[in-house]
Design an enzyme around this catalytic site. Structure first.
Site, mmCIF file in Angstrom:
data_model
loop_
_atom_site.group_PDB
_atom_site.id
_atom_site.type_symbol
_atom_site.label_atom_id
_atom_site.label_comp_id
_atom_site.label_asym_id
_atom_site.label_seq_id
_atom_site.Cartn_x
_atom_site.Cartn_y
_atom_site.Cartn_z
ATOM 1 N N CYS A 148 0.825 -1.210 0.000
ATOM 2 C CA CYS A 148 0.000 0.000 0.000
ATOM 3 C C CYS A 148 0.859 1.260 0.000
ATOM 4 C CB CYS A 148 -0.946 -0.014 1.185
ATOM 5 S SG CYS A 148 -0.179 -0.382 2.782
ATOM 6 N N TYR A 149 1.874 1.316 0.861
ATOM 7 C CA TYR A 149 2.759 2.479 0.871
ATOM 8 C C TYR A 149 3.473 2.637 -0.473
ATOM 9 C CZ TYR A 149 2.815 3.605 5.941
ATOM 10 O OH TYR A 149 2.514 4.025 7.223
#
Length: 337
Positions: A148-149
């Site tokens: 996600c990051y």
């Protein structure tokens, strides 16, 4: 495609797995044949998904007879040891863990403190970021959905890196909701520990950083250097990254670079104002804004860590690999609050 593809979801009771099942249940080209969970094996699907009209019971491991695709939502180093068997059994594999994201097996022990469990499969794996790898995903047998990051950071920086207009080392300030840590309980995500508090962590190096570096350096052979600092904030879901680098040329030129790069992309949108995480919540969107403060470019990006940052992107890759419209099952309205 007339045929409904038979899909197994391994690890369907975690946050990523639960989000994935909710998306696949509405996909017109999917038959949800198997959901696996060791802790829920033998129990009906409704024990985890009471609002979905799906029948059946959880099993402990996928049974490959007739299965077209295995979505693996298993932890790092767990699904990798099973992937060869799934592939050999004729299924294509879409993996949500970090096991196949890094092209260099030697980086795995650096960031995950153990040897790679299936290094021979790395050549087959396609990094599952459709904005950069759509053509490769069409024929992929093994897809590694990015973190996600890293999804938010790469999409915030890819146009500038590809155009060679990153004029300095890049600093990324990143913030995530608590669901990014997964569903397993722990002191670091206990309500009384995180509520009304914010803190930085993994300052010496976050596991998503090598994914970011790998993809940005592929876009910019001259190399980019990224300082990445994540923070945990007291909200359930969402990622916001703020990226700083020296502005080369004018702000208008940089904005034009981003608009051109993402022209025609259904899920990455360049906005006139800095996005909030709530604006992207429950959607497969990554919302990007390009601004400046003096001679520093300031690019922000927001997404939902469980959808565009995980399962939604997995479904998007599935759509590309099997010839569906990329938007299929992903046109989810933003929910407030």
């Amino acid at each position: 495609m007339d045929k409904r593809l038979k899909v197994a979801v391994a690890g369907a009771n975690g946050y990523a797995g639960m989000t994935l099942v909710n998306l696949l249940a509405r996909h017109p080209g999917v038959e949800l044949s198997q959901l696996t969970s060791r802790s829920f094996a033998g129990k009906p699907f409704t024990s985890v998904f009471p609002l979905l009209e799906i029948d059946g019971k959880f099993i402990s491991e996928p049974e490959l007879d007739g299965i077209d695709v295995v979505f693996s939502c298993l932890p790092h180093n767990v699904g990798a040891s099973k992937a060869e068997g799934w592939l050999s059994g004729g299924a294509r594999v879409i993996d949500m863990s970090a096991d196949f994201r890094l092209k260099d097996a030697g980086q795995y022990p650096v960031w995950y403190k153990q040897e790679h469990p299936a290094p021979a499969l790395l050549e087959k794996a396609v990094f599952g970021l459709p904005e950069l790898h759509e053509s490769e995903l069409k024929e992929a047998e093994l897809i590694a959905v990015p973190g996600c990051y890293s999804t938010a950071t790469i999409l915030a920086l890819a146009p500038a890196a590809a155009a060679g207009v990153v004029g300095s080392d890049i600093v990324v300030d990143a913030k995530s909701g608590v669901s990014g840590a997964g569903r397993s309980p722990g002191i670091g995500t206990h309500f009384s520990e995180v509520n009304e508090s914010i803190g930085a962590y993994a300052i010496s190096g976050h596991r998503h950083l090598p994914e970011v570096t790998q993809e940005l350096q592929a876009l910019n052979p001259n190399g980019v250097r990224v300082t990445f600092v994540p923070h945990l904030v007291p909200m359930t879901r969402g990622i916001l990254v703020t990226c700083y680098f020296d502005l080369m040329g004018s702000l208008d030129e940089l904005r034009d670079t981003y608009a051109e790069f993402y022209d025609g992309q259904p899920f990455t949108r360049v906005l006139d104002a800095s996005p909030t995480t709530k604006l992207a919540s429950h959607s497969n969107l990554c919302l990007v804004n390009v601004a400046a403060q003096g001679e520093k470019a300031v690019v922000t990006a927001a997404l939902d860590n469980l959808v565009k940052g995980a399962s939604g992107q997995g479904v998007e890759c599935f759509n590309i690999a099997f010839g569906f419209d990329r938007r299929t099952a992903l046109e989810i309205p933003v929910q407030w609050p």
